[in-house]
Motif scaffolding. Sequence first.
Motif, PDB file in Angstrom:
ATOM      1  N   ASP A 223       0.819  -1.212   0.000  1.00 25.72           N
ATOM      2  CA  ASP A 223       0.000   0.000   0.000  1.00 25.72           C
ATOM      3  C   ASP A 223       0.855   1.265   0.000  1.00 25.72           C
ATOM      4  O   ASP A 223       0.346   2.363   0.230  1.00 25.72           O
ATOM      5  N   PHE A 224       2.155   1.119  -0.293  1.00 23.96           N
ATOM      6  CA  PHE A 224       3.072   2.258  -0.200  1.00 23.96           C
ATOM      7  C   PHE A 224       2.707   3.352  -1.191  1.00 23.96           C
ATOM      8  O   PHE A 224       2.464   3.100  -2.376  1.00 23.96           O
ATOM      9  N   SER A 225       2.731   4.585  -0.694  1.00 20.49           N
ATOM     10  CA  SER A 225       2.412   5.759  -1.503  1.00 20.49           C
ATOM     11  C   SER A 225       3.495   6.811  -1.333  1.00 20.49           C
ATOM     12  O   SER A 225       3.893   7.129  -0.210  1.00 20.49           O
ATOM     13  N   SER A 226       3.972   7.351  -2.443  1.00 15.46           N
ATOM     14  CA  SER A 226       5.010   8.384  -2.388  1.00 15.46           C
ATOM     15  C   SER A 226       4.525   9.632  -1.662  1.00 15.46           C
ATOM     16  O   SER A 226       5.263  10.252  -0.885  1.00 15.46           O
ATOM     17  N   SER A 227       3.292  10.020  -1.915  1.00  9.49           N
ATOM     18  CA  SER A 227       2.784  11.250  -1.301  1.00  9.49           C
ATOM     19  C   SER A 227       2.725  11.120   0.220  1.00  9.49           C
ATOM     20  O   SER A 227       3.054  12.059   0.949  1.00  9.49           O
ATOM     21  N   ALA A 228       2.326   9.948   0.718  1.00 10.14           N
ATOM     22  CA  ALA A 228       2.284   9.750   2.165  1.00 10.14           C
ATOM     23  C   ALA A 228       3.687   9.772   2.758  1.00 10.14           C
ATOM     24  O   ALA A 228       3.904  10.307   3.859  1.00 10.14           O
ATOM     25  N   PHE A 229       4.658   9.214   2.029  1.00 12.19           N
ATOM     26  CA  PHE A 229       6.023   9.191   2.544  1.00 12.19           C
ATOM     27  C   PHE A 229       6.644  10.584   2.530  1.00 12.19           C
ATOM     28  O   PHE A 229       7.461  10.910   3.392  1.00 12.19           O
ATOM     29  N   GLU A 230       6.266  11.409   1.551  1.00 13.78           N
ATOM     30  CA  GLU A 230       6.744  12.795   1.533  1.00 13.78           C
ATOM     31  C   GLU A 230       6.363  13.503   2.831  1.00 13.78           C
ATOM     32  O   GLU A 230       7.162  14.243   3.416  1.00 13.78           O
TER      33      GLU A 230
ATOM     34  N   ILE B  45      22.525  21.333   8.732  1.00 17.86           N
ATOM     35  CA  ILE B  45      21.823  20.615   7.674  1.00 17.86           C
ATOM     36  C   ILE B  45      21.203  19.367   8.292  1.00 17.86           C
ATOM     37  O   ILE B  45      21.915  18.506   8.802  1.00 17.86           O
ATOM     38  N   ARG B  46      19.895  19.301   8.258  1.00 19.50           N
ATOM     39  CA  ARG B  46      19.176  18.107   8.699  1.00 19.50           C
ATOM     40  C   ARG B  46      18.776  17.312   7.439  1.00 19.50           C
ATOM     41  O   ARG B  46      18.026  17.785   6.597  1.00 19.50           O
ATOM     42  N   LEU B  47      19.327  16.142   7.324  1.00 15.54           N
ATOM     43  CA  LEU B  47      18.950  15.217   6.264  1.00 15.54           C
ATOM     44  C   LEU B  47      17.834  14.322   6.784  1.00 15.54           C
ATOM     45  O   LEU B  47      17.865  13.882   7.938  1.00 15.54           O
ATOM     46  N   ALA B  48      16.869  14.043   5.947  1.00 14.31           N
ATOM     47  CA  ALA B  48      15.799  13.123   6.314  1.00 14.31           C
ATOM     48  C   ALA B  48      15.565  12.189   5.144  1.00 14.31           C
ATOM     49  O   ALA B  48      15.428  12.642   4.004  1.00 14.31           O
ATOM     50  N   GLY B  49      15.556  10.882   5.438  1.00 13.27           N
ATOM     51  CA  GLY B  49      15.257   9.959   4.352  1.00 13.27           C
ATOM     52  C   GLY B  49      15.942   8.628   4.466  1.00 13.27           C
ATOM     53  O   GLY B  49      16.408   8.210   5.532  1.00 13.27           O
TER      54      GLY B  49
ATOM     55  N   ILE C 221      11.043   8.443  -9.569  1.00 16.32           N
ATOM     56  CA  ILE C 221      10.199   7.261  -9.434  1.00 16.32           C
ATOM     57  C   ILE C 221       9.202   7.530  -8.317  1.00 16.32           C
ATOM     58  O   ILE C 221       9.593   7.908  -7.207  1.00 16.32           O
ATOM     59  N   THR C 222       7.936   7.363  -8.610  1.00 17.90           N
ATOM     60  CA  THR C 222       6.891   7.537  -7.604  1.00 17.90           C
ATOM     61  C   THR C 222       6.078   6.249  -7.499  1.00 17.90           C
ATOM     62  O   THR C 222       6.029   5.450  -8.436  1.00 17.90           O
ATOM     63  N   PHE C 223       5.454   6.077  -6.342  1.00 13.97           N
ATOM     64  CA  PHE C 223       4.690   4.864  -6.068  1.00 13.97           C
ATOM     65  C   PHE C 223       3.246   5.200  -5.694  1.00 13.97           C
ATOM     66  O   PHE C 223       2.971   6.212  -5.042  1.00 13.97           O
ATOM     67  N   GLU C 224       2.359   4.337  -6.124  1.00 10.17           N
ATOM     68  CA  GLU C 224       0.964   4.389  -5.716  1.00 10.17           C
ATOM     69  C   GLU C 224       0.491   2.962  -5.533  1.00 10.17           C
ATOM     70  O   GLU C 224       0.707   2.118  -6.411  1.00 10.17           O
ATOM     71  N   ASN C 225      -0.094   2.672  -4.377  1.00 11.43           N
ATOM     72  CA  ASN C 225      -0.501   1.305  -4.044  1.00 11.43           C
ATOM     73  C   ASN C 225       0.653   0.322  -4.209  1.00 11.43           C
ATOM     74  O   ASN C 225       0.484  -0.799  -4.698  1.00 11.43           O
TER      75      ASN C 225
END
Length: 736
Positions: free
Chosen positions: A299-306, A466-470, A659-663
């Motif tokens: 169920d991974f979604s790029s927008s939710a992970f952003e 600098i705070r890196l996140a990811g 690369i983006t993900f949906e579902n």
Amino acid sequence: MADTFRLSRRNFIIGTGAAGLTIGILASCAPGGDDASDTDAAANAEPNPEVNAWVHIGNDDVVTIRIARSEMGQGTLTGLAQLVAEELECDWDKVVTEYPTPGENLARDRVWKDFSTGGSRGIRGSHQYVREGGAAARLMLIEAASNEWEVPVGECSVSKGVITHGPSGNTLTYGAVADAASKLTPPTDIKLKDPSEWTIAGQPKQRLDTIDKTTGAQQYSSDIKLDGMLNAAIKQAPMRGGTLASFDADAVSSMPGVRKVLEVDGQFPGVAVVADYWWQAKKAIDALPVEWTPGEGSDFSSSAFEAELDSALEADEAFMGNQKGDVDAAFDGAAQIVEARYNAPLQNHACMEPMTATAVWTEDKCDVWCPTQNGEAALAAAAEASGLPIAQCDVYKQLLGGGFGRRGMSDYVSQVVSIAKQMPGTPIKLIWSREEDMQHGFYHPITKARCQGALDADGKLVGIKIRLAGQSILSGLMPQALRNGMDPYAFQGLLPMGKSPGAEDQTLKYTFPAIQFDHAMRNPPVRPGFWRGVNANQNAIYLECFMDELAHAAGRDPLEFRLEYMQDTPELAAVLRAVAEKSGWGSDDGKARGLCAFYSFGAYTAACAEVTVDDDGKLKVDRIVAATDPGIAVNPQQIDAQVAGSFVYGLSAALYQEITFENGETQQKNFDTYNSMRIADMPEVETIVMPSGGFWGGVGEPTIAVATPAVLNAIYAATGKRVRQLPIKDQNLRDA
């Protein structure tokens, strides 16, 4: 099905003797054709004498230099051959190369050492021992000649593979004494040339593979043909974490050419169709009814992970990568605080040649032909999938049709062996479709950054955060390499100097009064990978675009502002000054320019980009002047080509690629939605190669990092607009 097979016109030479075991495949495997006489001649030919592991010499004086590193377009084969040939003092016009196999390396106590090619270490990680190999072979050849003449070794000299006895004028070629030399005890006292003495290395020699690539004669793994070979296409779960539930083999078994429909088991599961020709297999796999069971990450979604990354930028907990001075005090006393946020998306390697490998499995042996950046890892994967002892397996490395880090992984090797194991004795060639390649990569990690700078009343930088996140690559691929949970690779180009000898090639070369660089690790259910330039790419963007913002906020010239903090690193200042001067920085000619300087992979690099943004907001990158100091330049011509090539790759990513993900499924499945630069988009590239000597830095990866920040800074110079969201894609650069 065929139980035996051969390579047309080429054969494997297997021999044993006092000089050592020789199991080799030519670097350019030339399959195709049915000339049995050629094959028989190759099979019956005596192997060329092995002077040592690196040097084989035929009686025709052709010198075969054996190289363990992989060639994927970066010129490593030619560069390493130059280093061996330089110390060998042979005739460069008679040099060819070939790959030893990782199985042979294992059987010979890893005489060729590391087979891995990545991190821009192909040359800088092996220059010492390959040069020693060439020098040792030279001494042995001269000794063999002196023995034949019964004269002192000191009376003999060599030039271009011809040994001369000074007093008598007698000569012998290398080919005439190679067999005798192979029986001598290798020397232990070896003195290497100083680079100032080089006549082959350090010179802009034409690459050894240029002619074959130009004429189309160059063979890649996709071109391999073996007697009785069948072709396989594969389908894997389209969603993250999905597993195979069922498939209806009967629905496609009667399609033209189909031989078998089977499950691919192991660590990288799926379903495959084996057919006479690959297109038949591809059509059948596309038509095959398959059911998948969703799993973790489906169920991974790029927008939710952003949104999760945005939250991580403000999180209290983070791994500290570089800390110096009292940052809080610097910010508390600042006259001005500047803040900016940037992002770098997931990206695919998108090699021109999709993942491919060929394998033959029997109860006694498993052989694999594949393009790999890590022959020993491919061998381990083949052995695990085959169920055979590693000594009964081998991998014959092919020229790579693109690597960029992707072919450091061996999933496709495991898969082809799994398929071949179900069809014993039959050569199976697996080729992924472009869609499979796009959906099942090991992606460049997704990250964001919050950059903060404290300026005093005079516009001087007194503190930087600098705070890196990811995503962490090591967490996904090699969790055992984490340091108390921290991924040091996340800080490439930002690490403190003098703290870790293994990370000195990725350290920050600016001297700032106070520093705080940390990383809030957030890992999506997506496989990360080492993508050309790795984390130096986005870290250069974060640091160098922010340095540009700080300079403008301080009312300072971006060149002078940077140089003020490079006083402890004259090499970085030198490359920055070089690009500024050559590009015309500061001139009143109306051109919009942007600067960048960065240190990574042991090399100092800088770039100055010139761009045009038209009234409709369309970007044209007109010119990039780039300077690189790798310490030692083995082939300046190759370095020039690598800089331009890295800019194609890096700018493609900056301009178009994400690369983006949906579902749980990738939304970009081919080049229609994952674009690359066209020739018309490519800027003019002027390269300054300025080796300062004394160290061995990388080339292919450090240069990629400076192109994008330079372009982004030039866009600001042209429009006054900061681009902090990548890729640039369809952004209107004239919008406020």
